[in-house]
Motif scaffolding. Structure first.
Motif, short mmCIF file in Angstrom:
data_model
loop_
_atom_site.label_atom_id
_atom_site.label_comp_id
_atom_site.label_asym_id
_atom_site.label_seq_id
_atom_site.Cartn_x
_atom_site.Cartn_y
_atom_site.Cartn_z
N MET A 130 0.81 -1.35 0.08
CA MET A 130 0.21 -0.05 -0.02
C MET A 130 1.13 1.06 -0.08
O MET A 130 0.49 2.28 -0.77
CB MET A 130 -0.75 0.03 1.20
CG MET A 130 -1.93 -1.23 1.35
SD MET A 130 -2.65 -1.57 -0.31
CE MET A 130 -3.69 -0.07 -0.54
N ILE A 133 2.31 1.91 -3.40
CA ILE A 133 1.28 2.09 -4.55
C ILE A 133 1.04 3.75 -3.96
O ILE A 133 0.62 4.69 -4.90
CB ILE A 133 0.02 1.41 -4.59
CG1 ILE A 133 0.42 0.10 -5.09
CG2 ILE A 133 -1.22 2.13 -5.24
CD1 ILE A 133 -0.69 -1.07 -4.95
N ASP A 134 0.68 4.04 -2.75
CA ASP A 134 0.49 5.43 -2.40
C ASP A 134 1.55 6.44 -2.65
O ASP A 134 1.34 7.54 -3.19
CB ASP A 134 0.31 5.42 -0.95
CG ASP A 134 -1.09 5.12 -0.35
OD1 ASP A 134 -2.09 4.75 -1.11
OD2 ASP A 134 -1.36 4.33 0.69
N GLY A 137 2.13 5.13 -7.00
CA GLY A 137 0.92 5.15 -8.12
C GLY A 137 1.19 3.55 -8.83
O GLY A 137 2.28 3.05 -8.88
N LEU A 162 -7.45 -1.72 -2.79
CA LEU A 162 -6.93 -1.30 -4.00
C LEU A 162 -7.87 -0.43 -5.02
O LEU A 162 -7.36 0.41 -5.87
CB LEU A 162 -6.02 -2.49 -4.71
CG LEU A 162 -4.78 -2.91 -3.99
CD1 LEU A 162 -4.42 -4.08 -4.67
CD2 LEU A 162 -3.82 -2.11 -3.89
N ASP A 164 -9.79 1.79 -5.21
CA ASP A 164 -10.04 3.31 -5.29
C ASP A 164 -8.39 3.86 -5.63
O ASP A 164 -8.52 4.97 -5.98
CB ASP A 164 -10.61 3.93 -4.14
CG ASP A 164 -11.91 3.38 -3.67
OD1 ASP A 164 -12.67 3.00 -4.73
OD2 ASP A 164 -12.32 3.33 -2.68
N LYS A 165 -7.61 3.00 -5.61
CA LYS A 165 -6.12 3.31 -5.70
C LYS A 165 -5.51 3.13 -7.13
O LYS A 165 -4.55 3.94 -7.67
CB LYS A 165 -5.41 3.09 -4.60
CG LYS A 165 -5.64 3.30 -3.39
CD LYS A 165 -4.84 2.86 -2.34
CE LYS A 165 -5.12 2.84 -0.82
NZ LYS A 165 -4.67 4.41 -0.62
#
Lengths: 203, 203
Positions: A130, A133-134, A137, A162, A164-165
Motif C-alpha cells: 500500500m 502504491i500510495d 502509483g 486497492l 480506489d487507488k
C-alpha cells in the motif's frame, strides 16, 4: 532410526531431516553420498548455505530475494513499476519469469490469508504494498495467486484495499487447475493465463 | 532454471542439486525453506556437515563409519568378531541393526563386483577382509548382499577366496525380493532372512 554408527552422522541426519519432505532415511542417503566426496566439495556446499543466509535480503521495494538492497527486476529500467504482479512467494516470481512474457514488476506477499492457519492480512507484506502504491502509483495490479480458497480470499481482501487507488485490477486467467500450486504449473499454461488475465470482479 | 533472483541463491541451488535425486526445483524449495529460518539454524545445519566430513572415518576393522578409530559395533565385546556379515555399504549395516537380531560383526565392501560398471574386486574392501580373517580367524561368514547379478557375482567370488579359511559360509535367506535393494527391505523380512540363512553353495 535406532542405530546410527556415529554421533556426528546422527546430528547431520537430524539437521537435514528438518527440511520439508526430507525424512530420516532420505537425509541419511543424501549425507552418505555427500561425505563420499572431497572435503572441499562438502565445505563448498555448506559454506554456500552460510554465505547465502548471511547475505540474502528481501528487496526493499517488492520483497523478492536479492543480494543487494533492491532486486534485479526492480532495478531493471525496462520493467514497469506501474504494472505490479502480486504473488505469494519467490518461487512464483521464478515460475512467471520462466515464461519470459511478463514485463512489469512484482510484489511478494510472503503468504496468503488463511484464517484456518491463523494467517491474517497483518502477517503479509501488504502494508509495504500500500505504501508503494500510495507513493509511486500504479496503472494495473495483476493477482497471480494460487487458485484455491486462500488465494481467492487474499484477492478479495486486496481488491477492496486497492480499488480506489489503481486504474485496473486483474487476475491471471483460470487456466491454472483448481487447488493447484502456482509453481508447478507448466510454462505455457502460466504464460497464457498471464496474457488472458481478466478484470477482478468482486462477488 | 533461467531466472534466479540472486547469484548466491544460484550457487546454493547448484551445490544442492548435485545430491542424488535432488533436481533444481527441489533444491530451490529446500533452500528457500532453509533460509527462512534463524541464521543460527542455517549455520548449525551447514556446520554439522563440515564437522561430519572432517571427523568421520572408516572403522579400521570393518569399514563402517565411525567418529573413532574403530566403530561401536567392533568395540562392543558382546559382538562376535568370529561371525562376520558381509554387506555392501553402511546403509545395509543400519538396516540389519534395525532388526535387533544379529550379534556378530560386519565387513563393509563399499560396493559390489560389477564388470559392466568397471568395478572389480580390487575396487572393494576385500584385501582388508582377507587380512582380518587371516589374522583373527572366523567361524562363519554371512553374505548379506543385494539379491541381484552383482550381489551373486560378489558372493561367488568371495566364497572361492574364503572357502578354505572359514568353517562356514552362509547367505541370508532369499526372502529378499529379486532385484530388490537390501536397505529398502522391511525389518521382519530382513530379520527372517538372517535367521534362516543357508550354506552358500557354488553352482
Amino acid at each position: 532410526m535406532e542405530y546410527i554408527p556415529s554421533k556426528l552422522l546422527q546430528d547431520a541426519v537430524d539437521q537435514f531431516s528438518r527440511l520439508p519432505g526430507i525424512g530420516k532415511k532420505t537425509a541419511l542417503r543424501l549425507i552418505l553420498d555427500l561425505i563420499k566426496r572431497e572435503e572441499s566439495t562438502v565445505n563448498n556446499f555448506a559454506n554456500s548455505l552460510i554465505t547465502l543466509k548471511a547475505n540474502i535480503h528481501n528487496c526493499r521495494i517488492c520483497g523478492n530475494l536479492s543480494d543487494e538492497e533492491t532486486c534485479t527486476i526492480c532495478q531493471n529500467p525496462k520493467r514497469s513499476q506501474r504494472l505490479i504482479c502480486i504473488v505469494e512467494n519467490v518461487r512464483d516470481v521464478i515460475a512467471i519469469e520462466q515464461t519470459g512474457t511478463y514485463r512489469g514488476t512484482y510484489h511478494i506477499l510472503g503468504g496468503l490469508i488463511s484464517p484456518i492457519d491463523g494467517i491474517g492480512p497483518s502477517d503479509l507484506n501488504i502494508e509495504q504494498l500500500m505504501a508503494r502504491i500510495d507513493s509511486e502509483g500504479a496503472d494495473e495490479i495483476v493477482f497471480a495467486l494460487s487458485a484455491n480458497m486462500e488465494g481467492d480470499t487474499t484477492c478479495f481482501y486486496l481488491s477492496r484495499l486497492l480499488r480506489d487507488k489503481v486504474g485496473k485490477i486483474s487476475q491471471i486467467a483460470r487456466g491454472v487447475a483448481f487447488g493447484g500450486d502456482l509453481e508447478y504449473t507448466d510454462e505455457l499454461t502460466l504464460a497464457r493465463s498471464l496474457e488472458s488475465r481478466t478484470e477482478y470482479k468482486q462477488n
